[in-house]
Design an enzyme around this catalytic site. Structure first.
Site, PDB file in Angstrom:
ATOM      1  NE  ARG A   1      -3.835  -2.073   2.581  1.00 25.64           N
ATOM      2  CZ  ARG A   1      -3.632  -3.257   3.138  1.00 25.64           C
ATOM      3  NH1 ARG A   1      -2.448  -3.571   3.628  1.00 25.64           N
ATOM      4  NH2 ARG A   1      -4.601  -4.149   3.218  1.00 25.64           N
TER       5      ARG A   1
ATOM      6  CB  VAL B   1     -11.362   4.477   1.464  1.00 24.98           C
ATOM      7  CG1 VAL B   1     -11.269   2.978   1.240  1.00 24.98           C
ATOM      8  CG2 VAL B   1     -12.616   4.780   2.290  1.00 24.98           C
TER       9      VAL B   1
ATOM     10  CG  ASN C   1      -4.480   1.613   0.941  1.00 23.28           C
ATOM     11  OD1 ASN C   1      -4.412   1.786   2.143  1.00 23.28           O
ATOM     12  ND2 ASN C   1      -5.189   0.635   0.394  1.00 23.28           N
TER      13      ASN C   1
ATOM     14  CG  HIS D   1      -5.375  -0.298   6.140  1.00 28.11           C
ATOM     15  ND1 HIS D   1      -5.915  -1.524   6.427  1.00 28.11           N
ATOM     16  CD2 HIS D   1      -5.670  -0.059   4.840  1.00 28.11           C
ATOM     17  CE1 HIS D   1      -6.518  -1.983   5.347  1.00 28.11           C
ATOM     18  NE2 HIS D   1      -6.381  -1.122   4.368  1.00 28.11           N
TER      19      HIS D   1
HETATM   20  C1  LAC Z   1      -7.699  -3.346   1.500  1.00 31.46           C
HETATM   21  C2  LAC Z   1      -7.565  -1.989   0.911  1.00 31.46           C
HETATM   22  C3  LAC Z   1      -8.892  -1.314   0.772  1.00 31.46           C
HETATM   23  O1  LAC Z   1      -7.237  -3.549   2.624  1.00 31.46           O
HETATM   24  O2  LAC Z   1      -6.682  -1.230   1.649  1.00 31.46           O
HETATM   25  O3  LAC Z   1      -8.267  -4.219   0.837  1.00 31.46           O
END
Ligand code: LAC
Length: 290
Positions: free
Chosen positions: A70, A100, A102, A157
């Site tokens: 990401r 949302v 990345n 994330h």
């Molecule tokens: C995922 C993206 C949306 O985790 O970051 O699938």
């Protein structure tokens, strides 16, 4: 479509590609009669249509290609996100913004700094999706309904995501006590890798349905003024001993945005891992042109 079907207000889809948002909106609008639903959805290539929005969701930007992290999207998506954040500053400074795109924590920070909105009103949707994936994998491994599982994921994330086994509860018992270490390691690795696995299976594009479900969860928290704990990337100003960073932690989210950032009682191992993740986000923040 999920938001419209859930009755969450009037939806405006915007995309810079001519016709794309209009086409999608028209297709979704046409679904109503067969579904016996009523909702309002429109599409436009004119971003000024965000004017007056209560909630703005930013998914714009490129998705990962197989093999990409990401974080590698950083430069490509920064410019797109900056332009959108400036539009928000100008046309919808009252909105709650859910990012949302990345790399999620970095893009959330960029939207916050560029839009100049209050840090209470800019959140990144990532770790609640990771928690949903963790829950699903635990549910399958232990053959226990997902409603009995309360999974906790914090951190980036991204590669530095931290599914917390000790603080994840299965029927009120810590996950750590329910399965052996080898299985636990596998579950955690599978959770961290879940998004990449989908990207690699699809060949082009990234996960779609689970992210939209996780997003619905976030919008519901705002629309219903729920103020229940939900993992989000938020701006820390001293919490967890960190400053000037957006990173995933549990928060209480309601109609005015973040009501409270929950400071978990991390043990020293968890704290170290969390600070390491924060360090890698900070290193990437240094490459952002704000
Ligand atoms: C995922 C993206 C949306 O985790 O970051 O699938």
């Amino acid at each position: 479509m999920r938001l419209a079907e859930a009755g969450l207000g009037e939806i405006m889809l915007c995309d810079v590609v001519k016709g794309l948002a209009q086409g999608k909106a028209q297709d979704m609008h046409d679904s109503q009669a067969a579904l016996k639903y009523r909702y309002s959805i429109e599409g436009s290539d004119d971003i000024s249509k965000i004017q007056g929005s209560q909630v703005i969701i930013i998914t714009a930007g490129l998705a990962r290609k197989p093999g990409m992290t990401r974080e590698e999207l950083l430069q490509k998506n920064s410019q797109i996100i900056k332009e959108i954040a400036l539009q928000i500053k100008d046309k919808a400074p009252q909105a709650i913004v859910i990012v949302v795109t990345n790399p999620l924590d970095l893009m959330t920070y960029l939207v916050l700094k560029t839009s100049k909105l209050s840090p209470k009103r800019v959140v990144g949707m990532g770790v609640n999706l990771d928690a949903a994936r963790f829950t699903n994998l635990i549910s399958r491994e232990l053959n226990i309904p997902n409603t009995e599982i309360n999974a906790l994921v914090i951190g980036a994330h991204g590669e530095g995501m931290l599914p917390l086994a000790r603080l994840t509860q299965v029927k009120g018992v810590s996950l750590e006590e329910l399965i052996d270490e080898a299985k636990l390691k596998k579950l955690i690795a599978a959770t961290v890798n879940r998004g990449a696995e989908v990207v690699s299976l699809l060949g082009s594009g990234s996960a779609y349905f689970a992210p939209s479900a996780a997003l619905l969860e976030v919008v519901r928290a705002v629309a219903g003024n729920q103020k229940r704990a939900i993992g989000l990337s938020v701006y820390l100003n001293g919490e967890y001993g960190l400053k000037d960073i957006c990173i995933g932690v549990p928060c209480l989210l309601g109609k005015n945005g973040i009501e409270k950032i929950i400071e978990l009682d991390l043990n020293s191992e968890e704290r170290q891992a969390f600070l390491k993740t924060a360090d890698s986000i900070k290193a990437n923040l240094a490459h952002l042109k704000i």
